[in-house]
Design an enzyme around this catalytic site. Structure first.
Site, PDB file in Angstrom:
ATOM      1  N   HIS A 171       0.915  -1.155   0.023  1.00  0.00           N
ATOM      2  CA  HIS A 171       0.013   0.021  -0.122  1.00  0.00           C
ATOM      3  C   HIS A 171       0.976   1.292   0.048  1.00  0.00           C
ATOM      4  O   HIS A 171       0.363   2.232  -0.132  1.00  0.00           O
ATOM      5  CB  HIS A 171      -0.808  -0.118   1.285  1.00  0.00           C
ATOM      6  CG  HIS A 171      -2.063  -0.852   1.224  1.00  0.00           C
ATOM      7  ND1 HIS A 171      -3.273  -0.712   0.998  1.00  0.00           N
ATOM      8  CD2 HIS A 171      -1.939  -2.524   0.972  1.00  0.00           C
ATOM      9  CE1 HIS A 171      -4.166  -1.799   0.976  1.00  0.00           C
ATOM     10  NE2 HIS A 171      -3.174  -2.837   1.115  1.00  0.00           N
ATOM     11  N   ASP A 384       3.423   9.382  -0.831  1.00  0.00           N
ATOM     12  CA  ASP A 384       2.197   8.699  -0.594  1.00  0.00           C
ATOM     13  C   ASP A 384       1.984   7.479  -1.391  1.00  0.00           C
ATOM     14  O   ASP A 384       2.282   7.933  -2.618  1.00  0.00           O
ATOM     15  CB  ASP A 384       1.013   9.585  -0.438  1.00  0.00           C
ATOM     16  CG  ASP A 384       0.014   9.400   0.668  1.00  0.00           C
ATOM     17  OD1 ASP A 384       0.123   8.081   0.997  1.00  0.00           O
ATOM     18  OD2 ASP A 384      -0.548  10.005   1.211  1.00  0.00           O
TER      19      ASP A 384
HETATM   20  P1  ADP Z   1      -3.148   6.812   4.872  1.00  0.00           P
HETATM   21  O1  ADP Z   1      -3.553   5.229   4.540  1.00  0.00           O
HETATM   22  O2  ADP Z   1      -1.768   7.086   4.921  1.00  0.00           O
HETATM   23  O3  ADP Z   1      -3.693   7.073   6.480  1.00  0.00           O
HETATM   24  P2  ADP Z   1      -5.036   7.746   2.933  1.00  0.00           P
HETATM   25  O4  ADP Z   1      -5.436   9.002   2.558  1.00  0.00           O
HETATM   26  O5  ADP Z   1      -4.927   6.867   2.012  1.00  0.00           O
HETATM   27  O6  ADP Z   1      -3.879   7.752   3.940  1.00  0.00           O
HETATM   28  O7  ADP Z   1      -6.070   7.026   4.040  1.00  0.00           O
HETATM   29  C1  ADP Z   1      -6.637   7.634   4.897  1.00  0.00           C
HETATM   30  C2  ADP Z   1      -8.132   7.001   5.423  1.00  0.00           C
HETATM   31  O8  ADP Z   1      -8.515   7.107   6.643  1.00  0.00           O
HETATM   32  C3  ADP Z   1      -9.227   7.419   4.307  1.00  0.00           C
HETATM   33  O9  ADP Z   1     -10.089   6.591   3.802  1.00  0.00           O
HETATM   34  C4  ADP Z   1     -10.044   8.146   5.304  1.00  0.00           C
HETATM   35  O10 ADP Z   1     -11.217   8.220   5.158  1.00  0.00           O
HETATM   36  C5  ADP Z   1      -9.593   7.715   6.806  1.00  0.00           C
HETATM   37  N1  ADP Z   1     -10.131   8.321   7.687  1.00  0.00           N
HETATM   38  C6  ADP Z   1      -9.843   9.651   7.841  1.00  0.00           C
HETATM   39  N2  ADP Z   1     -10.226  10.240   9.121  1.00  0.00           N
HETATM   40  C7  ADP Z   1     -10.801   9.193   9.737  1.00  0.00           C
HETATM   41  C8  ADP Z   1     -11.280   8.993  10.986  1.00  0.00           C
HETATM   42  N3  ADP Z   1     -11.411   9.967  11.789  1.00  0.00           N
HETATM   43  N4  ADP Z   1     -11.517   7.613  11.363  1.00  0.00           N
HETATM   44  C9  ADP Z   1     -11.465   6.549  10.692  1.00  0.00           C
HETATM   45  N5  ADP Z   1     -10.990   6.606   9.321  1.00  0.00           N
HETATM   46  C10 ADP Z   1     -10.880   7.913   8.968  1.00  0.00           C
HETATM   47  C1  G6P Z   2      -1.337   3.527   6.082  1.00  0.00           C
HETATM   48  C2  G6P Z   2      -0.699   1.949   6.048  1.00  0.00           C
HETATM   49  C3  G6P Z   2      -1.382   0.877   6.693  1.00  0.00           C
HETATM   50  C4  G6P Z   2      -1.752   1.353   8.084  1.00  0.00           C
HETATM   51  C5  G6P Z   2      -2.446   2.822   8.021  1.00  0.00           C
HETATM   52  C6  G6P Z   2      -2.813   3.108   9.535  1.00  0.00           C
HETATM   53  O1  G6P Z   2      -2.404   3.377   5.454  1.00  0.00           O
HETATM   54  O2  G6P Z   2      -0.371   1.652   4.780  1.00  0.00           O
HETATM   55  O3  G6P Z   2      -0.950  -0.243   6.559  1.00  0.00           O
HETATM   56  O4  G6P Z   2      -2.763   0.459   8.647  1.00  0.00           O
HETATM   57  O5  G6P Z   2      -1.630   3.444   7.439  1.00  0.00           O
HETATM   58  O6  G6P Z   2      -1.565   2.965  10.221  1.00  0.00           O
HETATM   59  P1  G6P Z   2      -1.362   2.170  11.603  1.00  0.00           P
HETATM   60  O7  G6P Z   2      -0.128   2.119  12.171  1.00  0.00           O
HETATM   61  O8  G6P Z   2      -2.511   2.801  12.562  1.00  0.00           O
HETATM   62  O9  G6P Z   2      -2.108   0.817  11.346  1.00  0.00           O
END
Ligand code: ADP
Ligand code: G6P
Length: 501
Positions: A171, A384
């Site tokens: 990812h 990212d």
């Molecule tokens: P990363 O995977 O690095 O966090 P992304 O932008 O790909 O970055 O994904 C973030 C995800 O987390 C999105 O699907 C978003 O909707 C979700 N997200 C954002 N805020 C919240 C929250 N407060 N609770 C749960 N999920 C959230």
């Molecule tokens: C990114 C990573 C995921 C991870 C998420 C949240 O999306 O690719 O593998 O689960 O961040 O991070 P955390 O450390 O809370 O699992």
């Protein structure tokens, strides 16, 4: 073979929620955050199967099993926990995964902490995951392992004699050769990845980096193919690899964004913050997301474009993440200092406050309401894998009159480059200019850009992603997977100052 006829075993570091004790000692189940969980939930909801992962706690015991059984019942697919001790969480999750692989693969090697004990625990914990997979799968299943925490699971499963087909999806970005070779364990890690049958990357750039590492570091590797999916043969074992940009359940976002609970909140937000454009940032607290640079760009825009004063407000939502790692803690302090400084500089007492800062995990309806209320999204990570927030914002822009400002170093840029305003997240003035450009952009241009992005996200949604990965894993002929027609080599679009509409 049909991709639906096989049972699917999904394996990821975490289960799609975190379990924690409440004040009265009972377990509370909180949904997980981050792109991986958002993407995989529709997969298992749609097809059923088994999800194997860590339940987010080092505690065990009878009532934990009961809480998991209840969660399994509610989810509609099986959940199998992998129990980790607190030392394993420290060395494997916080240590190897998040203090070595995460910074290294995001090109931030100066933040890596290459401690040998992290590596040893990484191997042991990957073996633990493999044990749970082996106990819950058979040779007819497709085992789909996710993300950087679990790159060694296939080699452990092979050692255990598993004959299931093994897929892996990364990812996060795959780094260029010059960065990957800094990893002290570069050879075993790369060879462990080559034990899978199928590997998916987010973009063609990641696939190219992986290919360069394989060609340079694995001398017996033989590569075939020229389309979206390639194959490499190492000592008689074939592993396929391709780029499959992850996406969202577009229709669900569109549907949910129009629910009365959401539209009610949108109306409230608009009434609270009238006569201005709202700019939105939503990120996990993470140094890869470029939040301080973005705040500096917003400050720069307010300094250089006085027409923005009182007519623009930035809502920056930061979701707490990995708080036990010192760099994350320092980042929080840094962000809060900047927000305070900028608000101190521009706030009109009794009136306009330029930045509204929200540091907490939002309920789904609140997140959707923010997406729908904002006219401009600022998605400016330094690097990212994909960035789903960018896609979610576009899906929720039902009126198609919003602007996405997007970092060219987000995986999503490869797909959304012709609709978004692309920025270099290190270029403070360039980002400030983009904020002003978005602010004054006429509706006609906004609509043309947004429509283009929404079409692409709708056509390549999460179900397209699942299906194309699984089809590539079982296809007889790799020529069934040509490069996408609208593919623009990254280096080519980086040379363009302005991306033509
Ligand atoms: P990363 O995977 O690095 O966090 P992304 O932008 O790909 O970055 O994904 C973030 C995800 O987390 C999105 O699907 C978003 O909707 C979700 N997200 C954002 N805020 C919240 C929250 N407060 N609770 C749960 N999920 C959230
Ligand atoms: C990114 C990573 C995921 C991870 C998420 C949240 O999306 O690719 O593998 O689960 O961040 O991070 P955390 O450390 O809370 O699992």
């Amino acid at each position: 073979m049909n991709t639906r006829s096989q049972r699917l075993i999904v394996v990821s570091n975490r289960l799609p929620f975190a379990l924690g004790r409440q004040g009265d000692g009972t377990w509370k189940i909180r949904p997980g955050s981050g792109g991986l969980v958002t993407a995989l939930l529709p997969l298992l909801r749609d097809r059923g199967g088994t999800w194997i992962g860590w339940p987010g706690t080092s505690e065990g015991g009878g009532d934990l099993d009961a809480a998991l059984a209840q969660a399994t019942h509610d989810a509609g697919y099986a959940l199998k926990p992998v129990a980790l001790t607190s030392e394993e969480v420290h060395n494997f999750y916080l240590g190897f995964s998040n203090e070595i692989v995460w910074p290294l693969f995001h090109d931030m090697h100066s933040l890596c902490n290459f401690r040998p004990e992290y590596w040893r625990t990484y191997l042991n914990v990957n073996r633990k995951y493999a044990d749970v997979v082996a106990a819950n799968s058979n040779a007819r299943d497709f085992v789909w392992v996710h993300d950087y925490h679990l790159m060694h699971v296939a080699s452990e499963l092979r050692r255990l004699g598993s004959r299931a087909r093994l897929g892996f999806f990364l990812h996060i970005p795959f780094p260029p050769l010059d960065i990957f070779v800094k990893l002290p364990w570069r050879f075993p890690l790369l060879r462990a990845l080559l034990e899978y049958d199928m590997i998916g990357f987010q973009t063609l750039r990641d696939r190219r980096n992986f290919l360069q590492c394989v060609r340079t570091l694995v001398k017996e590797a033989r590569v075939r193919g020229s389309g979206q999916v390639l194959a490499v043969d190492v000592n008689g074992h074939e592993v396929r690899f391709g780029s499959f940009p992850i996406s969202i359940d577009y229709n669900a976002f569109v549907r949910n964004a129009s629910q009365p609970e959401v539209t009610g909140k949108v109306a409230e937000l608009k009434a609270l913050l009238p006569n201005r454009q709202l700019v939105l940032g939503v990120d996990r607290l993470d140094y890869t997301k470029g939040i301080p640079d973005r705040l500096e760009a917003f400050r720069n825009a307010l300094q250089r474009y006085p027409d923005l004063h009182e007519r623009i407000t930035l809502i920056q939502v930061v979701v707490p993440s990995r708080v036990d790692i010192p760099q994350y803690h320092e980042l929080k302090t840094h962000i809060e200092r900047l927000v305070g400084e900028i608000n101190g500089q521009f706030t009109r007492p009794g009136g306009w406050v330029p930045i509204h800062y929200v540091y907490r995990s939002l309920a789904r309806v609140d997140l959707l309401a923010y997406y729908q209320t904002a006219q401009i999204a600022l998605v400016t990570p330094l690097k990212d894998g994909m960035n789903l927030v960018a896609k979610e914002f576009c899906a929720c822009s039902i009126e198609e009159d919003c602007v996405l400002i997007l970092s060219e170093f987000a995986g999503a840029a490869a797909q959304l480059q012709r609709g978004a305003l692309l920025v270099n997240p290190y270029d403070i003035e360039g980002m400030a200019d983009a904020i002003h450009h978005a602010f004054v952009m006429p509706t006609k241009e906004r609509t043309a850009r947004m429509r283009r992005m929404r079409r692409s996200i709708r056509e390549q949604d999460i179900f397209w992603w699942i299906d194309s990965f699984l089809r590539a894993a079982i296809a007889k002929d790799l020529s069934d997977f040509p490069l996408p027609e609208d593919y623009v080599p990254r280096d080519e679009w980086l040379r363009d100052e302005v991306i033509p509409l």
